[in-house]
Design an enzyme around this catalytic site. Structure first.
Site, PDB file in Angstrom:
ATOM      1  CE  LYS A  96       9.779   2.039  -1.174  1.00 28.64           C
ATOM      2  NZ  LYS A  96       9.258   0.683  -0.974  1.00 28.64           N
ATOM      3  CB  ALA A 144      -0.919  -0.005   1.217  1.00 26.45           C
ATOM      4  N   PRO A 199       2.804  -1.111   4.902  1.00 26.03           N
ATOM      5  CG  PRO A 199       1.936   0.900   5.680  1.00 26.03           C
ATOM      6  CD  PRO A 199       2.409  -0.442   6.155  1.00 26.03           C
ATOM      7  CB  CYS A 200       4.807   0.557  -0.518  1.00 25.16           C
ATOM      8  SG  CYS A 200       6.076   0.892  -1.722  1.00 25.16           S
ATOM      9  CG  PHE A 201       6.942   5.047   0.767  1.00 28.00           C
ATOM     10  CD1 PHE A 201       8.126   5.628   0.347  1.00 28.00           C
ATOM     11  CD2 PHE A 201       5.878   5.031  -0.107  1.00 28.00           C
ATOM     12  CE1 PHE A 201       8.252   6.185  -0.913  1.00 28.00           C
ATOM     13  CE2 PHE A 201       5.981   5.591  -1.372  1.00 28.00           C
ATOM     14  CZ  PHE A 201       7.171   6.170  -1.778  1.00 28.00           C
TER      15      PHE A 201
END
Lengths: 129, 291
Positions: B167, B86, B151-153
């Protein structure tokens, strides 16, 4: 350099087709080259036994850490088995793509379609190896 | 290689995903596309196979069906065609790149999925250099992240763009027909931590627990460790650069790395028609909450 066994048939979408002990039934997975390109596989979505697919129809998806790709049926046929263990440990596709990392077994509608796929020499040329 | 550059106005999540997908589906040999866009509303996007229901979903009237994208606390939700986890799209520049695959799954530059990923991320590093931001590619850190690992980050994947070890750009790919689609988010300002708030709030409602931290002062406990979570351009530069400045830097950075002929363009009629057809899928709750 990827492992590309003799005796298998290959597709441009990087699936392989291997004969099984049962006449007309073939095992399908992705090649060692393909798993290397994708990287660490984290998810594989496969169809249900009994579903039928036309040649080049999407039968599932595979996801690595970042990349998603559809999985394409190399030939027309009916699913007679799926590798349920990939649900628990999809990384088997990375470690043993031609063995424990197989994906589906297809009862092939027209065996001549298998013969029409690439042999190992053609596939080697395709991926530049 | 001929490069088309599309700079689009803010749009809904379903429109943005439909356009990216349509560009890949209509890809032509010898032609690449760079699209830069924004989001009309803050939108949470899920990876193609991410189990979002368990983390962000909620039971709605009529089950998971109903209308379009789902709103919760001012956010829209959409599911991407690409992999990964996400992302909250708000204060960011979003890019997408479409490259055609030749026979055998290699791009016109002789690259592949993995080579394309490296090439685009090198272009983004060059773009950041033009903005005065020293950035690097992340190395492998531990085992690969599972699809339900948050989450992705929160954590860079190998090869992603980082600054100060954190990131700055999150990207994901899909092979769509005979093309590679890679899109991603370059963070302009902070805000990704709000994803954990949504997740915590949902978990709280689901379990009857409380999302507050140990102090119980009503503030949501942010679970992202500052030294490992995301970083934004405004944090690195001490100010948020202008939108047009970042757009030009991204175009220049990718152009320097890839070469080729570059020109501004719009959707073709075929791409427009395809995107309208795909928008229905990306707006449907059945797709958004499929897992």
């Amino acid at each position: 350099m990827s492992e590309l066994p003799d005796g298998l048939r290959y597709t441009e979408e990087h699936e392989y087709v291997a004969a099984t002990d049962e006449s007309g039934v073939y095992q399908v997975g992705i090649t060692d080259y393909a798993q290397g390109e994708l990287g660490d596989v984290v998810y594989v979505e496969l169809p249900a036994v009994g579903e039928s697919f036309e040649r080049r129809a999407t039968f599932g998806t595979i996801e690595a850490v970042k990349a998603v790709s559809d999985l394409y049926s190399p030939v027309a046929g009916e699913i007679v088995a799926v590798n349920e263990s990939l649900g628990d440990d999809p990384s088997i596709v990375n470690s043993d793509p031609y063995g424990a990392g197989w994906m589906i077994r297809l009862r092939v509608s027209d065996v001549s379609e298998v013969d029409g796929l690439m042999d190992v020499a053609a596939y080697r040329a395709l991926v530049g190896q | 290689m001929r490069w088309r550059v599309l700079v689009d106005p803010p749009a809904t999540g379903s429109r943005n995903m439909a356009v990216d997908h349509a560009l890949a589906a209509c890809s032509s040999p010898g032609e690449a596309v760079l699209r830069i866009y924004q989001w009309g509303r803050p939108t949470v996007s899920f990876g193609r196979n991410e189990p979002a229901r368990d983390h962000y979903g909620r039971e709605r009237q009529g089950g998971w069906g109903g209308h379009g994208t789902v709103h919760d606390g001012g956010f829209d939700f959409v599911r991407r065609p690409t992999g990964g986890r996400a992302v909250l799209h708000d204060r960011e520049l979003t890019y997408s790149v479409v490259l055609p695959l030749n026979r055998g799954g290699v791009t016109g530059r002789g690259g592949s999925l993995r080579a394309t990923y490296g090439l685009i991320n090198q272009g983004l590093i060059e773009a950041l250099r033009l903005l005065g931001v020293p950035a690097a590619l992340a190395e492998q850190q531990g085992p690969p992240a599972a699809l339900d690992s948050g989450p992705c980050f929160e954590r860079p994947a190998p090869g992603e763009v980082i600054a100060r070890g954190r990131k700055l750009v999150g990207s994901a790919q899909a092979r769509i027909g005979r093309a590679i689609l890679q899109h991603g988010s370059l963070l302009l300002g902070p805000g990704q931590e709000r994803l954990r708030e949504i997740e915590s709030n949902f978990a709280s409602r689901s379990t009857g627990g409380h999302p507050e931290g140990p102090g119980g002062d009503g503030r949501v406990q942010v679970l992202v460790a500052p030294q490992t979570g995301p970083i934004s351009l405004s944090e690195v530069l001490g100010r948020e650069p202008s939108w047009s400045h970042v757009v030009e830097a991204v175009i220049s950075g990718l152009k320097q790395v890839t070469g080729g002929e570059w020109q501004r363009d719009d959707l073709t009629e075929l791409e427009r028609v395809k995107s309208v057809a795909l928008e229905e899928r990306y707006a449907s709750p059945e797709w958004t909450w499929r897992r």
